[in-house]
Design an enzyme around this catalytic site. Structure first.
Site, PDB file in Angstrom:
ATOM      1  N   ASN A  69       0.809  -1.215   0.000  1.00 17.26           N
ATOM      2  CA  ASN A  69       0.000   0.000   0.000  1.00 17.26           C
ATOM      3  C   ASN A  69       0.845   1.269   0.000  1.00 17.26           C
ATOM      4  O   ASN A  69       0.445   2.291  -0.558  1.00 17.26           O
ATOM      5  CB  ASN A  69      -0.939   0.017   1.214  1.00 17.26           C
ATOM      6  CG  ASN A  69      -2.303  -0.518   0.848  1.00 17.26           C
ATOM      7  OD1 ASN A  69      -2.484  -1.075  -0.219  1.00 17.26           O
ATOM      8  ND2 ASN A  69      -3.265  -0.343   1.744  1.00 17.26           N
TER       9      ASN A  69
ATOM     10  N   ILE B 289      -1.034  11.394   6.321  1.00 14.09           N
ATOM     11  CA  ILE B 289      -2.335  12.041   6.539  1.00 14.09           C
ATOM     12  C   ILE B 289      -2.503  12.306   8.046  1.00 14.09           C
ATOM     13  O   ILE B 289      -2.622  13.451   8.481  1.00 14.09           O
ATOM     14  CB  ILE B 289      -3.505  11.143   6.058  1.00 14.09           C
ATOM     15  CG1 ILE B 289      -3.299  10.679   4.619  1.00 14.09           C
ATOM     16  CG2 ILE B 289      -4.837  11.867   6.223  1.00 14.09           C
ATOM     17  CD1 ILE B 289      -4.261   9.564   4.170  1.00 14.09           C
TER      18      ILE B 289
ATOM     19  N   TRP C 119       1.669   8.077  13.423  1.00 16.06           N
ATOM     20  CA  TRP C 119       1.251   6.727  13.006  1.00 16.06           C
ATOM     21  C   TRP C 119       1.380   6.570  11.499  1.00 16.06           C
ATOM     22  O   TRP C 119       0.489   6.028  10.852  1.00 16.06           O
ATOM     23  CB  TRP C 119      -0.196   6.417  13.438  1.00 16.06           C
ATOM     24  CG  TRP C 119      -0.509   6.732  14.842  1.00 16.06           C
ATOM     25  CD1 TRP C 119      -1.492   7.552  15.301  1.00 16.06           C
ATOM     26  CD2 TRP C 119       0.157   6.220  16.018  1.00 16.06           C
ATOM     27  NE1 TRP C 119      -1.470   7.604  16.674  1.00 16.06           N
ATOM     28  CE2 TRP C 119      -0.461   6.798  17.136  1.00 16.06           C
ATOM     29  CE3 TRP C 119       1.225   5.339  16.215  1.00 16.06           C
ATOM     30  CZ2 TRP C 119      -0.064   6.520  18.437  1.00 16.06           C
ATOM     31  CZ3 TRP C 119       1.632   5.068  17.513  1.00 16.06           C
ATOM     32  CH2 TRP C 119       0.986   5.658  18.596  1.00 16.06           C
ATOM     33  N   ILE C 120       2.460   7.072  10.967  1.00 16.82           N
ATOM     34  CA  ILE C 120       2.649   6.986   9.517  1.00 16.82           C
ATOM     35  C   ILE C 120       3.450   5.727   9.186  1.00 16.82           C
ATOM     36  O   ILE C 120       4.619   5.609   9.581  1.00 16.82           O
ATOM     37  CB  ILE C 120       3.377   8.248   8.984  1.00 16.82           C
ATOM     38  CG1 ILE C 120       2.635   9.522   9.406  1.00 16.82           C
ATOM     39  CG2 ILE C 120       3.546   8.169   7.468  1.00 16.82           C
ATOM     40  CD1 ILE C 120       1.164   9.584   9.014  1.00 16.82           C
TER      41      ILE C 120
ATOM     42  N   ALA D 210      -2.857 -23.130  24.198  1.00 17.67           N
ATOM     43  CA  ALA D 210      -1.530 -22.670  24.618  1.00 17.67           C
ATOM     44  C   ALA D 210      -0.582 -22.526  23.431  1.00 17.67           C
ATOM     45  O   ALA D 210       0.281 -21.647  23.413  1.00 17.67           O
ATOM     46  CB  ALA D 210      -0.942 -23.631  25.641  1.00 17.67           C
TER      47      ALA D 210
ATOM     48  N   GLU E 130      -6.678   2.673   7.600  1.00 20.16           N
ATOM     49  CA  GLU E 130      -7.368   2.944   6.322  1.00 20.16           C
ATOM     50  C   GLU E 130      -8.858   3.207   6.527  1.00 20.16           C
ATOM     51  O   GLU E 130      -9.678   2.802   5.699  1.00 20.16           O
ATOM     52  CB  GLU E 130      -7.182   1.756   5.361  1.00 20.16           C
ATOM     53  CG  GLU E 130      -5.728   1.420   5.087  1.00 20.16           C
ATOM     54  CD  GLU E 130      -5.128   2.189   3.923  1.00 20.16           C
ATOM     55  OE1 GLU E 130      -5.821   3.056   3.364  1.00 20.16           O
ATOM     56  OE2 GLU E 130      -3.967   1.937   3.595  1.00 20.16           O
ATOM     57  N   GLY E 131      -9.195   3.889   7.633  1.00 18.59           N
ATOM     58  CA  GLY E 131     -10.585   4.099   7.994  1.00 18.59           C
ATOM     59  C   GLY E 131     -11.021   2.949   8.877  1.00 18.59           C
ATOM     60  O   GLY E 131     -11.071   1.796   8.434  1.00 18.59           O
TER      61      GLY E 131
HETATM   62  O1  GRA Z   1     -18.967  19.016  -1.251  1.00 17.59           O
HETATM   63  P1  GRA Z   1     -17.524  19.291  -0.986  1.00 17.59           P
HETATM   64  O2  GRA Z   1     -16.809  19.927  -2.125  1.00 17.59           O
HETATM   65  O3  GRA Z   1     -17.362  19.998   0.310  1.00 17.59           O
HETATM   66  O4  GRA Z   1     -16.836  17.853  -0.857  1.00 17.59           O
HETATM   67  C1  GRA Z   1     -17.184  16.973   0.204  1.00 17.59           C
HETATM   68  C2  GRA Z   1     -17.285  15.592  -0.347  1.00 17.59           C
HETATM   69  O5  GRA Z   1     -17.953  15.534  -1.573  1.00 17.59           O
HETATM   70  C3  GRA Z   1     -15.958  16.902   1.083  1.00 17.59           C
HETATM   71  O6  GRA Z   1     -15.174  15.838   0.572  1.00 17.59           O
HETATM   72  C4  GRA Z   1     -15.828  15.211  -0.503  1.00 17.59           C
HETATM   73  N1  GRA Z   1     -15.672  13.767  -0.375  1.00 17.59           N
HETATM   74  C5  GRA Z   1     -15.267  12.957  -1.341  1.00 17.59           C
HETATM   75  N2  GRA Z   1     -14.900  13.190  -2.599  1.00 17.59           N
HETATM   76  C6  GRA Z   1     -14.540  12.150  -3.340  1.00 17.59           C
HETATM   77  C7  GRA Z   1     -15.912  13.030   0.742  1.00 17.59           C
HETATM   78  N3  GRA Z   1     -15.684  11.738   0.494  1.00 17.59           N
HETATM   79  C8  GRA Z   1     -15.287  11.672  -0.786  1.00 17.59           C
HETATM   80  C9  GRA Z   1     -14.907  10.621  -1.628  1.00 17.59           C
HETATM   81  N4  GRA Z   1     -14.871   9.375  -1.197  1.00 17.59           N
HETATM   82  N5  GRA Z   1     -14.543  10.904  -2.895  1.00 17.59           N
HETATM   83  C10 GRA Z   1     -16.257  16.696   2.532  1.00 17.59           C
HETATM   84  O7  GRA Z   1     -17.084  15.560   2.650  1.00 17.59           O
HETATM   85  P2  GRA Z   1     -17.672  15.091   4.033  1.00 17.59           P
HETATM   86  O8  GRA Z   1     -18.463  13.875   3.779  1.00 17.59           O
HETATM   87  O9  GRA Z   1     -18.328  16.251   4.727  1.00 17.59           O
HETATM   88  O10 GRA Z   1     -16.324  14.719   4.816  1.00 17.59           O
HETATM   89  P3  GRA Z   1     -16.071  14.345   6.335  1.00 17.59           P
HETATM   90  O11 GRA Z   1     -17.345  14.178   7.069  1.00 17.59           O
HETATM   91  O12 GRA Z   1     -15.033  15.228   6.872  1.00 17.59           O
HETATM   92  O13 GRA Z   1     -15.327  12.925   6.187  1.00 17.59           O
HETATM   93  C11 GRA Z   1     -15.842  11.828   5.694  1.00 17.59           C
HETATM   94  C12 GRA Z   1     -15.119  10.561   6.197  1.00 17.59           C
HETATM   95  C13 GRA Z   1     -15.396  10.291   7.662  1.00 17.59           C
HETATM   96  C14 GRA Z   1     -15.659   9.434   5.350  1.00 17.59           C
HETATM   97  C15 GRA Z   1     -13.594  10.721   5.956  1.00 17.59           C
HETATM   98  O14 GRA Z   1     -13.036  11.720   6.728  1.00 17.59           O
HETATM   99  C16 GRA Z   1     -12.823   9.444   6.217  1.00 17.59           C
HETATM  100  O15 GRA Z   1     -12.769   8.585   5.328  1.00 17.59           O
HETATM  101  N6  GRA Z   1     -12.162   9.309   7.375  1.00 17.59           N
HETATM  102  C17 GRA Z   1     -11.288   8.174   7.662  1.00 17.59           C
HETATM  103  C18 GRA Z   1      -9.862   8.575   7.519  1.00 17.59           C
HETATM  104  C19 GRA Z   1      -8.974   7.447   7.138  1.00 17.59           C
HETATM  105  O16 GRA Z   1      -9.352   6.504   6.474  1.00 17.59           O
HETATM  106  N7  GRA Z   1      -7.711   7.555   7.517  1.00 17.59           N
HETATM  107  C20 GRA Z   1      -6.740   6.602   7.133  1.00 17.59           C
HETATM  108  C21 GRA Z   1      -5.416   7.109   7.490  1.00 17.59           C
HETATM  109  S1  GRA Z   1      -4.080   6.422   6.582  1.00 17.59           S
HETATM  110  C22 GRA Z   1      -3.863   4.869   7.181  1.00 17.59           C
HETATM  111  O17 GRA Z   1      -4.633   4.333   7.898  1.00 17.59           O
HETATM  112  C23 GRA Z   1      -2.605   4.197   6.739  1.00 17.59           C
HETATM  113  C24 GRA Z   1      -2.600   2.727   7.028  1.00 17.59           C
HETATM  114  C25 GRA Z   1      -1.701   2.014   6.121  1.00 17.59           C
HETATM  115  C26 GRA Z   1      -2.111   0.581   5.896  1.00 17.59           C
HETATM  116  O18 GRA Z   1      -1.995  -0.238   6.830  1.00 17.59           O
HETATM  117  O19 GRA Z   1      -2.572   0.234   4.768  1.00 17.59           O
END
Ligand code: GRA
Length: 383
Positions: free
Chosen positions: A88, A124, A155-156, A338, A361-362
């Site tokens: 990833n 991020i 946590w990157i 065990a 990843e969420g």
């Molecule tokens: O209308 P607009 O222009 O304001 O746009 C909104 C929306 O259309 C704006 O963002 C746009 N948008 C998208 N555009 C394209 C939202 N989602 C998408 C999309 N999928 N595609 C704001 O939208 P909103 O719905 O008001 O946003 P929000 O409430 O701030 O957030 C939504 C949400 C909770 C889903 C989002 O923040 C989210 O997915 N959070 C989880 C964060 C995450 O997954 N972090 C992962 C960190 S990296 C990681 O874990 C690395 C691990 C490595 C590994 O092991 O693989």
């Protein structure tokens, strides 16, 4: 509808399985224990084209697609879940560059990521911004032709070892999420410090903190336009989330295989422990969750290969797969008793590694929010 993999995909899967069994599995326990980052394996995976399936040939890829990538990742994670994180870290930045970069950016940065030569990452998350991406505090202040990046990422994955990666920062905080921007940068310049961090599992996948202090970037590092960052981030996460789900299926499978083998060997009270219905219940549930997760991953990957939106399907797959991995690792540990709890056998590693899938990843809760809000009509997932 056709559930059969093409001959080409079967060949890709078999190649990945052979590689994972021969090159990854034999040292998985040692790499976990010693916290080895295996750059040599990264380069070998690059050579075999594992990071290039979702990248066209002109940028060093092979264009085999997302389903091919999911098959590869399942095999890699089955052998050692930590190594699927490495996949990833290469494909996340490469895909974001492919989708949002200009020609020069793509030519310059995608091929070394695809070859595994340049170790990638995506920055991020911050101390106060995990699920809530818009709460990021890192800034990119314009100074003449440059941007000065200031802030801390936490946590990157790959932070201790990355040669470069995606960095998300606010160019205009007053615009809320519309002021977020995405940059791609090599980290071979002043203004970046790294700190390694310890976690429960995935020990062969280094993780840590990146602190940027007046880290100077130019317009050539900006992906798309200023303010495109949130869109880039959500798009990128949708790709890496899918592949994370594929990894979870691989880990669920590894745990299920260990449990089935043990049930067929171990005898208690005069018979194989597989004869006991309480163990059969666990085995049946492991199979059901794993198979459901795999089909959901393949559907979401197939949609991506058809160039169709798949955010909802990715969230359903990621949730199901993360929970399947956690269930399977827990069930395997119960069955092995065990031996499962012992650090001399792999099941305790599966158990530690499995927990990560409910977080990264969420988180599972974020996936449920995306799924439920789409169903309720509050927020469309596929956009
Ligand atoms: O209308 P607009 O222009 O304001 O746009 C909104 C929306 O259309 C704006 O963002 C746009 N948008 C998208 N555009 C394209 C939202 N989602 C998408 C999309 N999928 N595609 C704001 O939208 P909103 O719905 O008001 O946003 P929000 O409430 O701030 O957030 C939504 C949400 C909770 C889903 C989002 O923040 C989210 O997915 N959070 C989880 C964060 C995450 O997954 N972090 C992962 C960190 S990296 C990681 O874990 C690395 C691990 C490595 C590994 O092991 O693989």
């Amino acid at each position: 509808m056709d559930f059969e993999l093409s001959e080409e995909l079967v060949a890709v899967r078999d190649l990945a399985r052979e590689f994972a069994e021969k090159e990854i599995a034999p040292t998985a326990a040692k790499d976990d224990r010693e916290r080895n980052f295996r750059k040599d394996l990264l380069l070998k995976m690059g050579e075999l084209g594992f990071f290039g399936t979702v990248i066209p040939e002109e940028y060093g890829g092979n264009g085999l697609g997302f389903l091919a990538l999911a098959l590869i990742t399942e095999e890699v994670a089955r052998a050692h879940s930590a190594l699927r994180v490495a996949i990833n870290m290469q494909i996340g930045p490469a895909l974001a560059l492919l989708k949002f970069g200009d020609e020069e950016q793509k030519k310059k940065w995608i091929p070394p990521l695809v070859r595994g030569e340049s170790v990638g990452c995506f920055a991020i998350t911050e101390p106060d911004a995990g699920s809530d991406v818009a709460a990021i505090r890192t800034t990119a202040m314009r100074k003449g032709d440059n941007y000065l990046i200031n802030g801390t990422k936490l946590w990157i994955s790959n932070a201790p070892v990355a040669d470069g990666g995606l960095v998300y920062a606010y160019t205009d905080k007053s615009q809320k999420h519309r002021g977020l921007s995405a940059f791609y940068a090599n980290f071979d310049r002043l203004g970046i410090t790294r700190r390694a961090l310890e976690t429960l599992g995935a020990h062969a996948s280094p993780i840590g903190e990146l602190t940027f202090e007046n880290f100077a970037l130019s317009a050539e590092n900006l992906l798309g336009k200023e303010g495109d960052g949130f869109k880039v981030c959500m798009w990128q996460l949708n790709q890496t989330r899918l592949n994370c789900a594929a990894g979870a299926v691989g880990l669920a499978r590894a745990a299920r295989e260990a449990a089935v083998n043990y049930c067929n060997q171990r005898e208690q009270f005069g018979q194989k422990i597989g004869q006991y219905q309480m163990n059969q219940d666990l085995i049946a549930q492991m199979i059901v969750h794993e198979e459901a997760a795999r089909l959901l991953v393949h559907r979401a990957a197939w949609l991506a290969d058809q160039n169709r939106l798949n955010n909802l399907e990715v969230s359903i797959a990621k949730y199901t797969a993360a929970e399947a991995a956690a269930y399977a690792a827990d069930a395997a540990l119960r069955i092995l008793g065990a031996y499962g709890y012992s650090t001399e056998f792999p099941v305790e590693r599966y158990y530690r590694d499995a927990k990560s899938y409910q977080i990264v990843e969420g988180s599972s809760n974020i996936q449920k929010i995306i799924i439920a809000q789409d169903a309720l009509g509050y927020r469309k997932a596929n956009r």
